[in-house]
Design an enzyme around this catalytic site. Structure first.
Site, short mmCIF file in Angstrom:
data_model
loop_
_atom_site.label_atom_id
_atom_site.label_comp_id
_atom_site.label_asym_id
_atom_site.label_seq_id
_atom_site.Cartn_x
_atom_site.Cartn_y
_atom_site.Cartn_z
N GLU A 56 0.97 -1.23 -0.15
CA GLU A 56 0.15 0.09 0.04
C GLU A 56 0.78 1.00 0.06
O GLU A 56 0.60 2.10 -0.71
CB GLU A 56 -0.84 0.16 1.01
CG GLU A 56 -2.06 -0.96 1.08
CD GLU A 56 -3.08 -0.69 -0.35
OE1 GLU A 56 -3.29 0.20 -0.03
OE2 GLU A 56 -3.41 -2.38 -0.34
N ASN A 60 0.83 4.16 -3.56
CA ASN A 60 0.88 5.49 -2.68
C ASN A 60 1.32 6.31 -3.80
O ASN A 60 1.80 7.56 -4.07
CB ASN A 60 0.46 6.10 -1.71
CG ASN A 60 -0.99 5.44 -0.52
OD1 ASN A 60 -1.68 4.97 -1.98
ND2 ASN A 60 -1.07 5.53 0.56
N ARG A 114 -9.12 4.11 -7.24
CA ARG A 114 -8.65 3.99 -6.18
C ARG A 114 -9.74 3.83 -5.54
O ARG A 114 -10.46 5.17 -4.96
CB ARG A 114 -7.75 5.12 -5.75
CG ARG A 114 -6.51 5.03 -7.07
CD ARG A 114 -5.85 3.97 -7.38
NE ARG A 114 -5.65 3.77 -6.29
CZ ARG A 114 -4.56 2.21 -6.06
NH1 ARG A 114 -4.86 1.30 -7.44
NH2 ARG A 114 -4.17 1.74 -5.53
#
Length: 157
Positions: A56, A60, A114
């Site tokens: 993650e 990002n 997203r």
């Protein structure tokens, strides 16, 4: 008379990687951290938790920090005792409002479908999460997890 037994602290072990912000490098980062973590003899669940959080954080950086430009991401890991600390650094555009960005379902890229759950997943799978960001200069995501503990993440904080 009570005798004090001095325990020697285990030395820290560190790993640093720097790689390009390409989607194909997300799995490289995740597997590298898992391999480094292996020396603590983690459970499969602990490995999966750390891998998910790293994934993650890297995703990002790739998607939000550089807006599809290929730049550098730095990944630092540190083992101390039974704790792993992971730090993901990008040198991208930064986050204007970190508190808002950490809200579940918040995303700046709805066009990419997203979910806005990246920081929520990091918080759920790690014991500690800290995000520092300076607009125009980048973001640092610091995460920590205690390995080999049957109790919940609220202890030892």
């Amino acid at each position: 008379m009570e005798q004090k037994v001095e325990q020697k602290a285990e030395p820290k072990n560190k790993m640093s990687l720097e790689f390009e912000s390409r989607a194909c490098n997300e799995s490289f980062a995740r597997v590298s951290v898992a391999a480094f973590l292996a020396q603590l003899n983690p459970t499969m669940e602990e490995v999966a938790d750390v891998k998910t959080a790293v994934s993650e954080a890297i995703t990002n950086a790739i998607i939000h920090a550089y807006d599809s430009q290929v730049k550098k991401i730095r990944l630092d890991c540190e083992l101390e005792g039974n704790v792993i600390r992971v730090c993901v650094t990008d040198y991208g555009k930064g986050i204007e409002d970190v508190e808002k960005a950490m809200e579940p379902m918040y995303t700046t890229r709805p066009d990419l479908e997203r979910s806005g759950m990246g920081f929520s997943f990091m918080e759920a799978f790690m014991d500690r999460l800290e995000v520092d960001s300076t607009p125009g200069h980048g973001t640092v995501v610091r995460m920590e997890k205690c390995i080999g503990r049957a109790s919940g993440p609220e202890e030892d904080r």
